[in-house]
Each structure stands twice: as C-alpha cells, then as structure tokens.
Enzyme design. Structure first.
Site, PDB file in Angstrom:
ATOM      1  N   CYS A   1       0.823  -1.217   0.000  1.00 28.88           N
ATOM      2  CA  CYS A   1       0.000   0.000   0.000  1.00 28.88           C
ATOM      3  C   CYS A   1       0.847   1.252   0.000  1.00 28.88           C
ATOM      4  O   CYS A   1       0.866   2.006  -0.962  1.00 28.88           O
ATOM      5  CB  CYS A   1      -0.898   0.010   1.219  1.00 28.88           C
ATOM      6  SG  CYS A   1      -1.703  -1.528   1.449  1.00 28.88           S
TER       7      CYS A   1
HETATM    8  N1  SAJ Z   1       6.852   2.333   8.485  1.00 30.37           N
HETATM    9  C1  SAJ Z   1       7.977   3.051   8.916  1.00 30.37           C
HETATM   10  N2  SAJ Z   1       7.791   4.017   9.870  1.00 30.37           N
HETATM   11  C2  SAJ Z   1       6.545   4.287  10.385  1.00 30.37           C
HETATM   12  C3  SAJ Z   1       5.430   3.541   9.923  1.00 30.37           C
HETATM   13  C4  SAJ Z   1       5.601   2.574   8.979  1.00 30.37           C
HETATM   14  O1  SAJ Z   1       9.101   2.831   8.464  1.00 30.37           O
HETATM   15  O2  SAJ Z   1       6.451   5.164  11.259  1.00 30.37           O
HETATM   16  C5  SAJ Z   1       7.032   1.313   7.444  1.00 30.37           C
HETATM   17  C6  SAJ Z   1       6.630  -0.064   7.919  1.00 30.37           C
HETATM   18  O3  SAJ Z   1       7.731  -0.735   8.509  1.00 30.37           O
HETATM   19  C7  SAJ Z   1       6.193  -0.733   6.616  1.00 30.37           C
HETATM   20  C8  SAJ Z   1       5.621   0.424   5.798  1.00 30.37           C
HETATM   21  O4  SAJ Z   1       6.158   1.616   6.370  1.00 30.37           O
HETATM   22  O5  SAJ Z   1       7.307  -1.260   5.942  1.00 30.37           O
HETATM   23  C9  SAJ Z   1       4.089   0.465   5.800  1.00 30.37           C
HETATM   24  O6  SAJ Z   1       3.690   0.513   7.130  1.00 30.37           O
HETATM   25  P1  SAJ Z   1       2.114   0.591   7.558  1.00 30.37           P
HETATM   26  O7  SAJ Z   1       2.065   0.611   9.038  1.00 30.37           O
HETATM   27  O8  SAJ Z   1       1.442   1.683   6.838  1.00 30.37           O
HETATM   28  O9  SAJ Z   1       1.607  -0.823   7.127  1.00 30.37           O
HETATM   29  P2  SAJ Z   1       0.582  -1.410   6.063  1.00 30.37           P
HETATM   30  O10 SAJ Z   1       0.960  -0.968   4.700  1.00 30.37           O
HETATM   31  O11 SAJ Z   1       0.469  -2.853   6.343  1.00 30.37           O
HETATM   32  O12 SAJ Z   1      -0.872  -0.875   6.459  1.00 30.37           O
HETATM   33  C10 SAJ Z   1      -1.293   0.267   5.959  1.00 30.37           C
HETATM   34  C11 SAJ Z   1      -2.265   0.819   6.979  1.00 30.37           C
HETATM   35  N3  SAJ Z   1      -1.480   1.146   8.184  1.00 30.37           N
HETATM   36  C12 SAJ Z   1      -1.796   2.037   9.118  1.00 30.37           C
HETATM   37  O13 SAJ Z   1      -2.697   2.822   8.958  1.00 30.37           O
HETATM   38  C13 SAJ Z   1      -0.997   2.012  10.367  1.00 30.37           C
HETATM   39  C14 SAJ Z   1      -2.894   1.925   6.311  1.00 30.37           C
HETATM   40  O14 SAJ Z   1      -1.887   2.823   5.904  1.00 30.37           O
HETATM   41  C15 SAJ Z   1      -3.740   1.407   5.193  1.00 30.37           C
HETATM   42  O15 SAJ Z   1      -5.058   1.224   5.692  1.00 30.37           O
HETATM   43  C16 SAJ Z   1      -3.282   0.070   4.669  1.00 30.37           C
HETATM   44  O16 SAJ Z   1      -1.903   0.023   4.687  1.00 30.37           O
HETATM   45  C17 SAJ Z   1      -3.788  -0.089   3.239  1.00 30.37           C
HETATM   46  O17 SAJ Z   1      -4.218  -1.192   2.955  1.00 30.37           O
HETATM   47  O18 SAJ Z   1      -3.760   0.893   2.499  1.00 30.37           O
END
Ligand code: SAJ
Length: 439
Positions: free
Chosen positions: A276
């Site tokens: 995503c």
């Molecule tokens: N990450 C960082 N630093 C942060 C947060 C995340 O480096 O502070 C990295 C994570 O390690 C990961 C990536 O970014 O590699 C994505 O992280 P994520 O927490 O956004 O995880 P996803 O993609 O599984 O889930 C996201 C949902 N997450 C949250 O809202 C916390 C949201 O953005 C969406 O609802 C979902 O993808 C989607 O399906 O779009």
C-alpha cells in the site's frame, strides 16, 4: 420499476437475506467475507487461486489476522463458501471487488486485476446488483473504467445496478482496529448507489461515511496513504541528519511526541514496504501527471524511502570498518525480513533491498524470521538459522530489519558481537549494551 427493485434489495439487506460475493480473498477480502458471514449473511468468496480455495475449504487460514477457528466457524454455519467459479456472480445481490493493485514494470498503475474482476461481473451481471470496488486505485477508476464495462450490456447504473467505491482500511497485525470498528468511506456513481451501499455496510461496520462521489472516495484513500509515505520519508531524512549531528533520533521522537497537539510520531526504518504505502501514492502521482500536475512531495518521499536500504548498508559498512572488517569478509545475520512486524509478507519489503545490496557486496548472509522458514532471493537460497549461542557467536554483525514480537532479544544482545538495530527494538525493550547500535 427501479424503485421496486431498490425496495426489495433494501429489505433483503436489512433481513440479511442478501447474498454477498467477495472477489479476491486476500488480506482485505477474507476478513470482509467473515465480517458479513458473522452477521448471518450468506457469503460466497470468489478466489482465482485454487490453493487458497483448497485451504479455505480445509479451514486453514493463510491470512495473519484470520484464525483457523474463525474460518471454521463460518464454514460450519454454512454462511461462507469459497469457489473459483465466477458464474456464481449471477446468484449474488452484492459483489465486492478486493483484488490487488500493484505497480507495472515501469512503476505505473497495473489495474489488470480490477479489469479481470469487473469483466467477470459484467459477464454475469443481472438487474438489482450492487457492485463495490474496494481496491486502492487512482481517482476516476470507478467512473472511467468500471462504469463503461458494466453498462456495456445495456444496463444503467443507478437504475439497474448500483456502482460504488469504498476503500479498504486494513492494517495487517493491528489488534485494535478490525473490519467492524474501522470507519468505512463510501462513494457511489449515483446518489441511490451511495444510499444502498450505506445500508449494506451499516449491517457490519459501526461507522459508515458517505462522500459525494466514487472519485472522492478514491481520493480519500490516497490522501491517507500519501500522508503516511510523506511523514515516514520526513522522519527517515531527519534520522539521517541526526546521525550526522551525533544525535539519537529515537530520543528526539520520544520527546517530540509529548506534544499533545499538532504532532504525530512516525519512526525511521530500513525503508517502506507493503503493498500500500510505497505503491498507492504512485497511483496518485501517475494520475496527476495526466493533468500536467507534478506531485513533488510524493516523488521526493518515494526517493528518500527508496534510498534507505542503501543508507542502512553504508552505515553497516562503517560499523564493520571501525572494527577493521569489510562486508565481503563478514558474516551478517539479518533479523526479520517481512515488510513490517508480526506479519508474513515480503511485498516491497525493504529487507529485499538490503539483501540485494549485501549480495552484490558479497557479504556472507544468513537470516532469522519466524514467518519465513525458508527464503530464496535473487535466485540465491538464504540460510535460515536457529537462534542458539553457537550459531550467534559466528556472526560479525546482526542487522535488525523487522522487529517481530516473540523473539528473545535479551538472549540475542548477550550472544551477538555487534547489532545494528534499524527499528530500535532493543531500545524500546530497555536493553542497553555497547554492542548495540541504533539507526
Ligand atoms: N513504516 C515506517 N515508519 C513508520 C510507519 C511505517 O518505516 O512510522 C514502514 C513499515 O515498517 C512498513 C511500511 O512503512 O514497511 C508500511 O507501514 P504501515 O504501518 O502503513 O503498514 P501497512 O501498509 O500494512 O498498512 C497500511 C495501513 N497502516 C496504518 O494505517 C498504520 C494503512 O496505511 C492502510 O489502511 C493500509 O496500509 C492499506 O491497505 O492501504
């Protein structure tokens, strides 16, 4: 005529007699199917991957957030079935499309899965059906792509069928927010469609938020994920700056987040993975270019996040050099390869970037990740290790790329010569030691 259709459909939804179809039983579709089944709807999951259908029939879940028990419960109550036969679409009252929207080879949107799914719907559509797209995509997809396909047989949207976009909001591994308690955005091509979709999702989700159009609903999702990619890139850049200043970025963030308003913590890491966050904003920048608009923020954020694996390797190289070692003569242990903690998913994982660079630099690599008992990357079989003393002592450095729970980090700290922790898991556990270096 349309009015009677709608009234009949609304009654079926209210008394949960409407038959719900989910196309694509992945991390979005399977939880959604079970959420409807739990409320007593008869749900048919249409999944192209026959192994997935087989697993579901055996009551074996392949989705981290869905237990075998929950799956077997729905199967036992006969409120849920999985099939690969798309002809069953004609039996459905609502068809919800939850298929992947990856990037193509030139990093442009690949909506081929959406096209395949909506063509199956078109081939089996009948009057009175609700069609919802949940896959994250660029604004305009529902109106410009799905609507013409579905009306090509002569049916009229808003009269003969109802077409809506409703973005999935699934955070894999998140225990607090599940399908039922995460507010749901809906936007129909016609007002009547929005109204019908509200009634449908009201049956399973506590808060349903209608917006003015399908395109608006598509844009809401992209704003959410662009907000994340930009803020993660910002904190990654600040982390690189803090390293230059000799400051501890984790201390800076922990202090900043005491601000009760106007700030929200994001954390640096080895890069941004998943299907995503690194992908969805590129759908928006692609569409923006069609309007001659350059999305500078998104492009810059993507390049900063994509540079993190290289930054991590350069930092590792310096740590080894301080100990008179070089990468090509070092034994490196990679701790965690999933794109984020407590999920089994390698898609766009920054670990792949790190491993690819280290393979080119001829470092000797082993890994440990409880979710991946074996790993083949770039044609190379990676060696999984057991976390025992003898094995650990043989490594020149361990690189924490994913901070999975359930690992004995204290044991690791006392048995590894050097740890480069890109997730600050040791710091968060209060494990301090001279052999642990943070991003
Ligand atoms: N990450 C960082 N630093 C942060 C947060 C995340 O480096 O502070 C990295 C994570 O390690 C990961 C990536 O970014 O590699 C994505 O992280 P994520 O927490 O956004 O995880 P996803 O993609 O599984 O889930 C996201 C949902 N997450 C949250 O809202 C916390 C949201 O953005 C969406 O609802 C979902 O993808 C989607 O399906 O779009």
């Amino acid at each position: 005529m349309a009015h009677d259709n709608t009234r009949y459909l609304k009654t079926k939804i209210k008394n949960r007699k409407a038959v719900i179809g989910i196309i694509g039983l992945g991390y979005v579709g399977l939880p959604l199917a079970l959420a409807f089944a739990k409320k007593g709807f008869n749900v048919i999951g249409i999944e192209i991957d026959k192994d997935r259908v087989k697993n579901i029939k055996k009551g074996v879940s392949y989705i981290t957030d869905i237990s075998n028990g929950a799956l077997r419960d729905a199967l036992r109550k006969r409120t849920f079935q999985a099939t690969s036969d798309s002809k069953l679409i004609r039996k459905l009252d609502a068809v919800i499309i939850c298929v992947p929207t990856p990037l193509g080879k030139d990093r442009e949107p690949d909506i081929s899965y959406i096209r395949q799914a909506v063509t199956k719907v078109k081939d089996n559509i009948r009057k009175g059906q609700i069609v919802v797209l949940e896959s994250t995509t660029y604004p305009g997809t529902t109106r410009e792509i799905l609507l013409p396909i579905l009306e090509s047989g002569g049916l009229k949207e808003g009269k003969d069928f109802y077409l809506i976009f409703s973005p999935e909001r699934v955070d894999p591994g998140n225990e607090s927010y599940r399908t039922e308690n995460t507010p749901k955005i809906i936007g129909g091509i016609s007002r009547r469609s929005t109204e019908i979709a509200k009634l449908l999702y009201d049956q399973i989700i506590s808060e349903v938020v209608p917006v003015s159009s399908a395109s608006a609903a598509e844009m809401v999702k992209l704003l959410e994920n662009t907000f994340r990619i930009v803020n993660i890139a910002l904190v990654n850049e600040i982390a690189l700056l803090c390293e230059k200043f000799g400051m501890d970025i984790w201390e800076i963030i922990d202090a900043a987040k005491t601000k009760p308003y106007g700030y929200m913590p994001f954390y640096p890491g080895p890069g941004v993975g998943g299907h995503c966050i690194p992908v969805d904003p590129l759908y928006l920048s692609w569409k923006a270019k069609e309007h001659g608009f350059e999305t500078k923020f998104i492009d810059l954020a993507s390049s900063i996040n994509e540079s993190m694996p290289q930054n991590v390797v350069e930092r590792l190289e310096k740590l080894l050099a301080d100990r008179k070692k070089t990468l090509d003569r070092s034994n490196i242990l990679l701790l965690g390869i999933s794109y984020k903690k407590d999920v089994k998913d390698l898609r766009e994982s920054p670990s792949i970037g790190v491993i690819t660079i280290l393979q080119k630099r001829r470092a000797k690599l082993s890994y440990y990740d409880p979710y991946f008992p074996f790993l083949k990357l770039n044609g190379i079989d990676m060696k999984p290790i057991k976390l025992d003393k003898r094995e650990l002592e043989g490594f020149d450095c361990a690189l924490v790329l994913t901070d999975h729970s359930g690992i004995d980090y204290r044991f690791l700290a006392s048995n590894l010569k050097l740890i480069f922790d890109t997730r600050n898991i040791f710091g968060r556990l209060g494990i301090k030691s001279r052999n642990i270096v943070k991003l």
